[in-house]
Design a protein around this motif. Structure first.
Motif, PDB file in Angstrom:
ATOM      1  N   GLN A   1       0.758   5.078   0.621  1.00 26.79           N
ATOM      2  CA  GLN A   1      -0.094   6.082   1.270  1.00 26.79           C
ATOM      3  C   GLN A   1      -0.079   7.379   0.473  1.00 26.79           C
ATOM      4  O   GLN A   1       0.836   7.646  -0.307  1.00 26.79           O
ATOM      5  CB  GLN A   1       0.389   6.332   2.700  1.00 26.79           C
TER       6      GLN A   1
ATOM      7  N   GLU B   1     -14.383   3.333  -3.700  1.00 23.66           N
ATOM      8  CA  GLU B   1     -15.504   3.971  -3.000  1.00 23.66           C
ATOM      9  C   GLU B   1     -15.603   3.529  -1.545  1.00 23.66           C
ATOM     10  O   GLU B   1     -16.031   4.295  -0.691  1.00 23.66           O
ATOM     11  CB  GLU B   1     -16.822   3.644  -3.698  1.00 23.66           C
ATOM     12  N   ASN B   2     -15.216   2.281  -1.262  1.00 23.71           N
ATOM     13  CA  ASN B   2     -15.331   1.789   0.108  1.00 23.71           C
ATOM     14  C   ASN B   2     -14.168   2.245   0.996  1.00 23.71           C
ATOM     15  O   ASN B   2     -14.141   1.942   2.187  1.00 23.71           O
ATOM     16  CB  ASN B   2     -15.471   0.263   0.148  1.00 23.71           C
ATOM     17  N   ASP B   3     -13.201   2.973   0.448  1.00 25.67           N
ATOM     18  CA  ASP B   3     -12.094   3.526   1.219  1.00 25.67           C
ATOM     19  C   ASP B   3     -11.716   4.887   0.629  1.00 25.67           C
ATOM     20  O   ASP B   3     -10.609   5.081   0.115  1.00 25.67           O
ATOM     21  CB  ASP B   3     -10.896   2.565   1.177  1.00 25.67           C
ATOM     22  N   PRO B   4     -12.647   5.858   0.693  1.00 26.34           N
ATOM     23  CA  PRO B   4     -12.409   7.144   0.041  1.00 26.34           C
ATOM     24  C   PRO B   4     -11.339   7.974   0.749  1.00 26.34           C
ATOM     25  O   PRO B   4     -10.976   7.715   1.893  1.00 26.34           O
ATOM     26  CB  PRO B   4     -13.770   7.837   0.127  1.00 26.34           C
ATOM     27  N   GLN B   5     -10.857   8.961   0.025  1.00 28.47           N
ATOM     28  CA  GLN B   5      -9.850   9.890   0.552  1.00 28.47           C
ATOM     29  C   GLN B   5     -10.563  11.123   1.127  1.00 28.47           C
ATOM     30  O   GLN B   5     -11.395  11.714   0.452  1.00 28.47           O
ATOM     31  CB  GLN B   5      -8.930  10.316  -0.584  1.00 28.47           C
TER      32      GLN B   5
ATOM     33  N   VAL C   1       0.838  -1.201   0.000  1.00 28.31           N
ATOM     34  CA  VAL C   1       0.000   0.000   0.000  1.00 28.31           C
ATOM     35  C   VAL C   1       0.873   1.250   0.000  1.00 28.31           C
ATOM     36  O   VAL C   1       1.740   1.420   0.851  1.00 28.31           O
ATOM     37  CB  VAL C   1      -0.938   0.004   1.235  1.00 28.31           C
TER      38      VAL C   1
ATOM     39  N   SER D   1     -13.379   9.533  -4.289  1.00 27.34           N
ATOM     40  CA  SER D   1     -12.846   8.290  -4.846  1.00 27.34           C
ATOM     41  C   SER D   1     -12.805   8.468  -6.362  1.00 27.34           C
ATOM     42  O   SER D   1     -13.487   9.325  -6.910  1.00 27.34           O
ATOM     43  CB  SER D   1     -13.710   7.093  -4.452  1.00 27.34           C
TER      44      SER D   1
ATOM     45  N   ALA E   1     -15.358  13.496   0.881  1.00 29.50           N
ATOM     46  CA  ALA E   1     -14.756  12.173   0.715  1.00 29.50           C
ATOM     47  C   ALA E   1     -14.764  11.904  -0.782  1.00 29.50           C
ATOM     48  O   ALA E   1     -15.806  12.017  -1.429  1.00 29.50           O
ATOM     49  CB  ALA E   1     -15.553  11.112   1.465  1.00 29.50           C
TER      50      ALA E   1
ATOM     51  N   ILE F   1      -8.928   5.094  -6.317  1.00 25.37           N
ATOM     52  CA  ILE F   1      -9.201   5.178  -4.883  1.00 25.37           C
ATOM     53  C   ILE F   1     -10.608   4.610  -4.775  1.00 25.37           C
ATOM     54  O   ILE F   1     -11.559   5.196  -5.291  1.00 25.37           O
ATOM     55  CB  ILE F   1      -9.154   6.619  -4.344  1.00 25.37           C
TER      56      ILE F   1
END
Length: 164
Positions: A62, A153-157, A60, A135, A133, A151
């Motif tokens: 970051q 949708e289930n882990d948006p920035q 990953v 993605s 948020a 990015i």
């Protein structure tokens, strides 16, 4: 984000049902009834993310920094998005993602098409007056030399509004 499923589906169903129909007017005023008017979120502004301590963690990468500049006129939105990933110096991946997007607001979660030469979408959820948020998914990322084409949708920035 399970808490959005019902309101979003309800709103989308209402928008689809009203497509092509005129809104009812308030008695004697000739204006759309207040209950039937959609309140559009204001997305205009500069939104940013910063993590100077970002690093690669296993597989990953970051986010080091991200920035979205968004303009809005009524329901029409245009913007630019840039993000830099923490790619170690010895790796040959392009750490930058940059694209433009445009579209119309239709609900509290909006999806915009990326401008050519990229193909894909950029999704925004305004979580508060000070935070979004986001993605994205780029269909032709590798062809355009972009190593970080999504990015999810289930882990948006998260992006915070910068003071203007």
């Amino acid at each position: 984000m399970r808490y959005l499923a019902v309101p979003l589906l309800t709103m989308l169903a209402a928008v689809e049902a009203m497509a092509g129909q005129e809104l009812p007017t308030a008695p004697g005023r000739g204006e759309p009834a207040a209950a039937m008017q959609m309140v559009l979120p204001t997305l205009a502004g500069i939104w940013a993310y910063s993590n100077p301590n970002a690093k690669k963690n296993g597989d990953v990468y970051q986010w080091v920094a991200a920035r979205a500049e968004i303009t809005q006129e009524g329901d029409k939105v245009q913007g630019k998005y840039e993000c830099t990933y923490a790619v170690p110096a010895g790796e040959k991946l392009n750490p930058k993602v940059s694209f433009s997007f445009e579209g119309r607001l239709v609900s509290e979660v909006v999806s915009f098409d990326l401008k050519p030469p990229l193909k894909g979408n950029f999704k925004i959820l305004k979580t508060s007056a000070a935070e979004l948020a986001v993605s994205y998914f780029i269909q032709n990322a590798a062809k355009q030399g972009i190593n970080f084409g999504e990015i999810p949708e289930n882990d948006p920035q998260p992006l915070a509004r910068l003071a203007q």
